[in-house]
Every structure is written in C-alpha cells, then in structure tokens.
Design an enzyme around this catalytic site. Structure first.
Site, PDB file in Angstrom:
ATOM      1  N   SER A  71       0.871  -1.177   0.000  1.00 30.41           N
ATOM      2  CA  SER A  71       0.000   0.000   0.000  1.00 30.41           C
ATOM      3  C   SER A  71       0.908   1.227   0.000  1.00 30.41           C
ATOM      4  O   SER A  71       2.093   1.108   0.358  1.00 30.41           O
ATOM      5  CB  SER A  71      -0.845  -0.003   1.280  1.00 30.41           C
ATOM      6  OG  SER A  71      -1.460   1.247   1.487  1.00 30.41           O
TER       7      SER A  71
ATOM      8  N   TYR B 220      -1.911  -1.073  10.467  1.00 25.51           N
ATOM      9  CA  TYR B 220      -1.953  -1.365   9.029  1.00 25.51           C
ATOM     10  C   TYR B 220      -0.675  -0.841   8.365  1.00 25.51           C
ATOM     11  O   TYR B 220      -0.012  -1.581   7.609  1.00 25.51           O
ATOM     12  CB  TYR B 220      -3.190  -0.710   8.420  1.00 25.51           C
ATOM     13  CG  TYR B 220      -3.365  -0.943   6.942  1.00 25.51           C
ATOM     14  CD1 TYR B 220      -3.667  -2.205   6.436  1.00 25.51           C
ATOM     15  CD2 TYR B 220      -3.254   0.112   6.024  1.00 25.51           C
ATOM     16  CE1 TYR B 220      -3.839  -2.419   5.068  1.00 25.51           C
ATOM     17  CE2 TYR B 220      -3.423  -0.091   4.669  1.00 25.51           C
ATOM     18  CZ  TYR B 220      -3.719  -1.355   4.198  1.00 25.51           C
ATOM     19  OH  TYR B 220      -3.884  -1.558   2.834  1.00 25.51           O
TER      20      TYR B 220
END
Ligand SMILES: NC(=O)c1ccc[n+]([C@@H]2O[C@H](COP(=O)([O-])OP(=O)(O)OC[C@H]3O[C@@H](n4cnc5c(N)ncnc54)[C@H](OP(=O)(O)O)[C@@H]3O)[C@@H](O)[C@H]2O)c1
Length: 264
Positions: free
Chosen positions: A141, A154
């Site tokens: 990401s 995350y």
C-alpha cells in the site's frame, strides 16, 4: 512476459483487487489458483472468469492458519504442476487510533498482512528455487511508504512487508526469482468496510477515499503491464501517490500536510 498458460496464484481473490486481477489474468489465458477464506465467493469469482472450466481452480485458505499453509502450497503446486507467480494480495485494514487499538487488534493485522504473507511465501520458495524461476508479488500500500492517522497497525504491517521482501529480493535474485512490491493508493473496494476498529469489530463503512477512487478493474488493468515489465516497486493510485515522493524528498512537509488532513 507471456502470461498464457503461466500459473498465477492469487490470495484475497474473493473480492476487490484480487477478484479484478483474476478476471484480468483470465482474459490473458493464464492458469489461475484463487485463494481466500470464503469458498462461495471464490466460486462466484471463478464463475465470473470467461474461461473457468479448465483454467481456474479454487484453493480456500486462511492466512492466519500458519500450520495449514505448507499443505496448501503442496495442493497448489499439484493443481497445475507448478506456481509461476504468487500474488500475495489478501489483507485487512484498520480504522482506529493507536492509543485505542487493543493489542489483539494490532496482532491480528500483523498476523494476516505480515506473518500470513511471509509464511505463504516461505512455503512457496523451495518450489520456485527448484524450478529456477518465479515471480513473487506483494500487494502492499502507499501506507507501506508513510503512515497516517487511524492506520498505525496497518501501516506498520505494510512497512514490515517492504523490509522483508526487499531483503528477500537480494537473496533470491540468483535463483531467477523476482519480487515486486505493489503500492496501491485508494481503490474502490470493501477494504474499509472489512477494516478492524479498536476492539477488532468490522468498521462496516466505505471510506471517503475509497468512495471516489479508481475501480479495482482499472487498477488490475494498470498493474498487469507493470508485472510483465518485472518492476521491483509499483505505485498506482490518484493524488495520494504524490505523498510517496513527498515522504522521500520533503518528509517534514508531508508530516505537516498529513497532520492537517481530515483522515477517515
Ligand atoms: N482498496 C484499497 O484502497 C487498498 C489500498 C492499498 C492497499 N490495498 C491492499 O489490497 C489488498 C486487497 O484488498 P482489497 O482492497 O481488495 O480489499 P477487500 O475487498 O477487503 O479484499 C481483501 C481480501 O483479503 C482476503 N482476506 C482477508 N483476511 C484473510 C485471511 N485471514 N486469510 C485469507 N484471505 C483473507 C479477503 O477474503 P476472505 O474474506 O474471503 O478471506 C478478500 O478477498 C489488501 O492487501 C489491501 O491492504 C487496498
């Protein structure tokens, strides 16, 4: 790279980016192994592939179940006789302040995104080393390159992937095994709906960023040529991708901007 008759194994193939990748690879005549936990959703994706009778197989797995992973790899190799590309795409996000998130929630995000991905890759590696070829793809990401509010575990899990897979890339180069880290910006999937809140419940809301983001189909169409070019790191998204470069060249400025931003 000719994708026809290559064997590509996609995790997180039951929805979002993994699902869109399955359809895109299927159009190219690739042999596919689709994995995730939900068998009915994997069947739906398989049936959505134009040519699914012979060239698409499903292999349900839970990335948290580390004991089962070596057996799953054995099964995967037996389905078509090899695995040419492993796309580590399965993952979960988080929507909770660092101070509020329980250790259980933080560990779960790390377990799925980091340990699950590493465990599966380690189990596939001996097969790729033996066949003297392979391509390991990791869907990280832009949160693997910088952190924002509400996503601490995350971002940590995605940063950890970069450290591990950058090291692995050096080690397996001599075995003709490639490593590509893919950093999506916002993509319109259920990722925020499925994200964990502080106590590990489902966030159950579509994030504002996701609502107006590119579709997973466009994302998949953009990604395939980059994989064919054997890129080591790929960024695909909207304006948020600029933050990767700000982090590299003007980290202080990025921190100021991120502090002021309303992050949802
Ligand atoms: N969408 C975005 O804006 C965005 C941005 C950057 C990065 N990403 C990354 O892209 C990847 C795909 O996410 P997405 O956006 O497509 O979200 P998604 O629609 O929620 O898909 C997540 C996938 O991961 C699978 N999964 C979750 N936990 C799992 C587990 N324990 N074991 C096996 N599979 C598991 C889910 O399948 P089951 O529930 O059936 O197991 C699902 O197929 C993730 O790694 C995510 O971090 C997404």
């Amino acid at each position: 790279m000719n994708l026809q008759k290559k064997v590509v194994w996609i995790t997180g193939a039951s929805s979002g980016i993994g699902e869109a990748l399955a359809y895109e690879f299927n159009k190219k005549g690739t042999l596919l192994i689709l994995s995730a936990r939900r068998i009915d959703e994997l069947e739906r994706v398989k049936n959505g592939c134009i040519d699914h009778e012979e060239s698409v197989k499903i292999l349900p797995l839970d990335l948290e179940d580390s004991d089962a992973i070596p057996g799953k790899v054995q099964e995967a190799v037996e389905l078509f006789g090899s695995v040419d590309m492993l796309i580590n795409n399965g993952g979960i996000s988080q929507r909770a302040y660092a101070a509020d998130a329980t250790m259980g929630t933080i560990r779960k995000v790390m377990e799925v995104n980091f340990f699950g991905t590493v465990g599966l890759t380690k189990a596939v590696l001996p097969h790729m080393i033996e066949q003297k070829s392979g391509h390991i793809v990791v869907v990280s990401s832009v949160m693997g390159k910088f952190g924002t509010q509400y996503r601490s575990a995350y971002a940590a899990s995605k940063h950890a992937l970069h450290g591990w897979f950058d090291s692995l890339r050096q080690e397996v180069y001599g075995h003709q095994i490639l490593v590509t880290l893919v950093c999506p910006g916002y993509v319109k999937t259920n990722v925020t709906i499925n994200a964990l809140t502080a106590d590990g419940q489902k966030f159950d809301k579509m994030g504002e960023g996701q609502k107006k983001a590119m579709s997973p189909e466009i994302f998949a169409r953009k990604l395939l040529p980059k994989l064919a070019k054997q890129k080591e790191e790929v960024y695909i998204g909207g304006m948020e991708v600029a933050a990767v470069y700000l982090k590299r060249w003007f980290p202080g400025l990025l921190n100021k901007l991120l502090r002021r931003m309303k992050v949802t």
